[in-house]
Design a protein around this motif. Sequence first.
Motif, PDB file in Angstrom:
ATOM      1  N   ILE A   1       0.861  -1.213  -0.064  1.00 20.85           N
ATOM      2  CA  ILE A   1      -0.022   0.004   0.003  1.00 20.85           C
ATOM      3  C   ILE A   1       0.764   1.446   0.178  1.00 20.85           C
ATOM      4  O   ILE A   1       1.735   1.168   0.694  1.00 20.85           O
ATOM      5  CB  ILE A   1      -0.903   0.020   1.189  1.00 20.85           C
ATOM      6  N   GLY A   2       0.825   2.116  -1.033  1.00 18.02           N
ATOM      7  CA  GLY A   2       1.458   3.211  -1.006  1.00 18.02           C
ATOM      8  C   GLY A   2       0.727   4.423  -0.566  1.00 18.02           C
ATOM      9  O   GLY A   2      -0.503   4.638  -0.847  1.00 18.02           O
ATOM     10  N   LEU A   3       1.229   5.182   0.579  1.00 19.23           N
ATOM     11  CA  LEU A   3       0.471   6.397   1.163  1.00 19.23           C
ATOM     12  C   LEU A   3       1.262   7.593   0.722  1.00 19.23           C
ATOM     13  O   LEU A   3       2.275   7.925   0.955  1.00 19.23           O
ATOM     14  CB  LEU A   3       0.785   6.253   2.690  1.00 19.23           C
ATOM     15  N   LEU A   4       0.436   8.520  -0.039  1.00 17.58           N
ATOM     16  CA  LEU A   4       1.144   9.425  -0.956  1.00 17.58           C
ATOM     17  C   LEU A   4       0.900  10.686  -0.503  1.00 17.58           C
ATOM     18  O   LEU A   4      -0.464  10.998  -0.104  1.00 17.58           O
ATOM     19  CB  LEU A   4       0.716   9.375  -2.247  1.00 17.58           C
ATOM     20  N   ASP A   5       1.777  11.579  -0.409  1.00 16.22           N
ATOM     21  CA  ASP A   5       1.474  13.021   0.179  1.00 16.22           C
ATOM     22  C   ASP A   5       2.307  14.085  -0.699  1.00 16.22           C
ATOM     23  O   ASP A   5       3.565  13.595  -1.089  1.00 16.22           O
ATOM     24  CB  ASP A   5       1.819  13.179   1.356  1.00 16.22           C
ATOM     25  N   GLY A   6       2.146  15.090  -1.043  1.00 15.68           N
ATOM     26  CA  GLY A   6       3.076  15.948  -1.594  1.00 15.68           C
ATOM     27  C   GLY A   6       3.535  15.479  -3.174  1.00 15.68           C
ATOM     28  O   GLY A   6       2.406  14.945  -3.749  1.00 15.68           O
ATOM     29  N   TYR A   7       4.852  15.524  -3.163  1.00 12.09           N
ATOM     30  CA  TYR A   7       5.472  15.206  -4.695  1.00 12.09           C
ATOM     31  C   TYR A   7       5.596  13.690  -4.781  1.00 12.09           C
ATOM     32  O   TYR A   7       6.248  13.318  -3.812  1.00 12.09           O
ATOM     33  CB  TYR A   7       6.777  16.077  -4.529  1.00 12.09           C
ATOM     34  N   VAL A   8       5.278  13.222  -5.941  1.00 15.56           N
ATOM     35  CA  VAL A   8       5.204  11.879  -6.153  1.00 15.56           C
ATOM     36  C   VAL A   8       5.549  11.908  -7.609  1.00 15.56           C
ATOM     37  O   VAL A   8       4.838  11.701  -8.373  1.00 15.56           O
ATOM     38  CB  VAL A   8       3.954  11.059  -5.882  1.00 15.56           C
ATOM     39  N   LEU A   9       6.954  12.096  -7.708  1.00 11.11           N
ATOM     40  CA  LEU A   9       7.452  12.331  -9.294  1.00 11.11           C
ATOM     41  C   LEU A   9       8.538  11.536  -9.371  1.00 11.11           C
ATOM     42  O   LEU A   9       9.304  10.996  -8.775  1.00 11.11           O
ATOM     43  CB  LEU A   9       7.925  13.942  -9.241  1.00 11.11           C
ATOM     44  N   GLY A  10       8.553  11.351 -10.646  1.00 10.02           N
ATOM     45  CA  GLY A  10       9.800  10.473 -11.376  1.00 10.02           C
ATOM     46  C   GLY A  10       9.778   9.171 -10.898  1.00 10.02           C
ATOM     47  O   GLY A  10       9.025   8.355 -10.932  1.00 10.02           O
ATOM     48  N   GLY A  11      11.202   8.803 -10.162  1.00 11.85           N
ATOM     49  CA  GLY A  11      11.040   7.364  -9.560  1.00 11.85           C
ATOM     50  C   GLY A  11      10.208   7.337  -8.427  1.00 11.85           C
ATOM     51  O   GLY A  11       9.642   6.155  -8.141  1.00 11.85           O
ATOM     52  N   GLY A  12       9.892   8.307  -7.667  1.00 14.22           N
ATOM     53  CA  GLY A  12       8.627   8.350  -6.851  1.00 14.22           C
ATOM     54  C   GLY A  12       7.580   7.997  -7.293  1.00 14.22           C
ATOM     55  O   GLY A  12       6.584   7.153  -6.704  1.00 14.22           O
ATOM     56  N   ALA A  13       6.963   8.425  -8.438  1.00 12.37           N
ATOM     57  CA  ALA A  13       5.941   8.135  -9.092  1.00 12.37           C
ATOM     58  C   ALA A  13       5.950   6.395  -9.572  1.00 12.37           C
ATOM     59  O   ALA A  13       5.023   5.795  -9.161  1.00 12.37           O
ATOM     60  CB  ALA A  13       5.539   8.818 -10.388  1.00 12.37           C
ATOM     61  N   GLU A  14       6.912   6.187 -10.087  1.00  8.89           N
ATOM     62  CA  GLU A  14       7.254   4.462 -10.500  1.00  8.89           C
ATOM     63  C   GLU A  14       7.210   3.437  -9.181  1.00  8.89           C
ATOM     64  O   GLU A  14       6.695   2.496  -9.469  1.00  8.89           O
ATOM     65  CB  GLU A  14       8.558   4.574 -11.157  1.00  8.89           C
ATOM     66  N   LEU A  15       7.661   4.213  -8.071  1.00  3.39           N
ATOM     67  CA  LEU A  15       7.526   3.297  -6.877  1.00  3.39           C
ATOM     68  C   LEU A  15       6.000   3.323  -6.534  1.00  3.39           C
ATOM     69  O   LEU A  15       5.660   2.139  -6.171  1.00  3.39           O
ATOM     70  CB  LEU A  15       8.229   4.119  -5.751  1.00  3.39           C
ATOM     71  N   ALA A  16       5.358   4.177  -6.667  1.00  4.61           N
ATOM     72  CA  ALA A  16       3.921   4.398  -6.219  1.00  4.61           C
ATOM     73  C   ALA A  16       3.128   3.432  -7.325  1.00  4.61           C
ATOM     74  O   ALA A  16       2.280   2.530  -6.920  1.00  4.61           O
ATOM     75  CB  ALA A  16       3.409   5.682  -6.373  1.00  4.61           C
ATOM     76  N   TYR A  17       3.540   3.506  -8.497  1.00  5.35           N
ATOM     77  CA  TYR A  17       2.660   2.531  -9.324  1.00  5.35           C
ATOM     78  C   TYR A  17       2.874   1.165  -9.120  1.00  5.35           C
ATOM     79  O   TYR A  17       2.183   0.314  -9.583  1.00  5.35           O
ATOM     80  CB  TYR A  17       3.446   2.930 -10.942  1.00  5.35           C
ATOM     81  N   ALA A  18       4.144   0.873  -8.606  1.00  6.92           N
ATOM     82  CA  ALA A  18       4.348  -0.731  -8.242  1.00  6.92           C
ATOM     83  C   ALA A  18       3.578  -1.165  -7.128  1.00  6.92           C
ATOM     84  O   ALA A  18       3.704  -2.295  -6.781  1.00  6.92           O
ATOM     85  CB  ALA A  18       6.114  -0.817  -8.112  1.00  6.92           C
TER      86      ALA A  18
END
Length: 249
Positions: free
Chosen positions: A96-113
Amino acid sequence: MTWSSLQVEERADRLLVQLNRPEAKNAIDRQMVEELHQVCAELEQTPRIALIIGAGGNFAAGADIAQLRDRRREDALAGINSGIFDRIRRLPMPVIGLLDGYVLGGGAELAYACDFRIGTPEVRIGNPEPGLGILAAAGASWRLAELVGEPIAKEILLAGRVLKADAAQQLHLLNDVVAPDALIDAGNALADRIAGQGALAIRLSKAVFHAPREAHPFIDDLAQAVLFETEEKHDRMTAFLERKNRSNP
């Protein structure tokens, strides 16, 4: 274990993993990748639900650009970020990804996983890699289209669109949007729902879900055959029938 880029809180049925480089908006560097591999090794050996969150009001603003600038062909072929994100995607229990603020680049790809994503109204999701002369090569270039469809994925990957929380939720990229101070509670509530199911049934359901199309229906039948032989299946079905009989005397 000793952590420098992460903070890890262990429970019997879950791990809360915090990306802990708030001074760099949790940019993903080599040390963080190595520590995420240690987390994955633990979760592969003792399968549990994982919750991933960022410190300091951001999930992750991307890969560490200072390190990324110095990487060469051999580094790209080594799959530094793509390897860890794929390993996270393949973990036996849900992530489960708990997302706040910037979710960009590699951070977005981690979230997509992650299997699930819960965000706050402050979330900003995007892949600005082409603006830096590279591509989103750690999963976004193929995984994002599966999540939001080709037209939106191309807007993000080729035209620099950054999704706000409401748009991400409308596209089902976010399962829910909650206030920042409710983010961990929302993640734990979802983890509680998952933990209330049969653990092996969840593991096999996730594996079957991500199996290639040509593996079906054989893999479905094979997984079901394993579950049909478990005591948990018998006990849960017996409890269900007993509850049904009590409610219908």
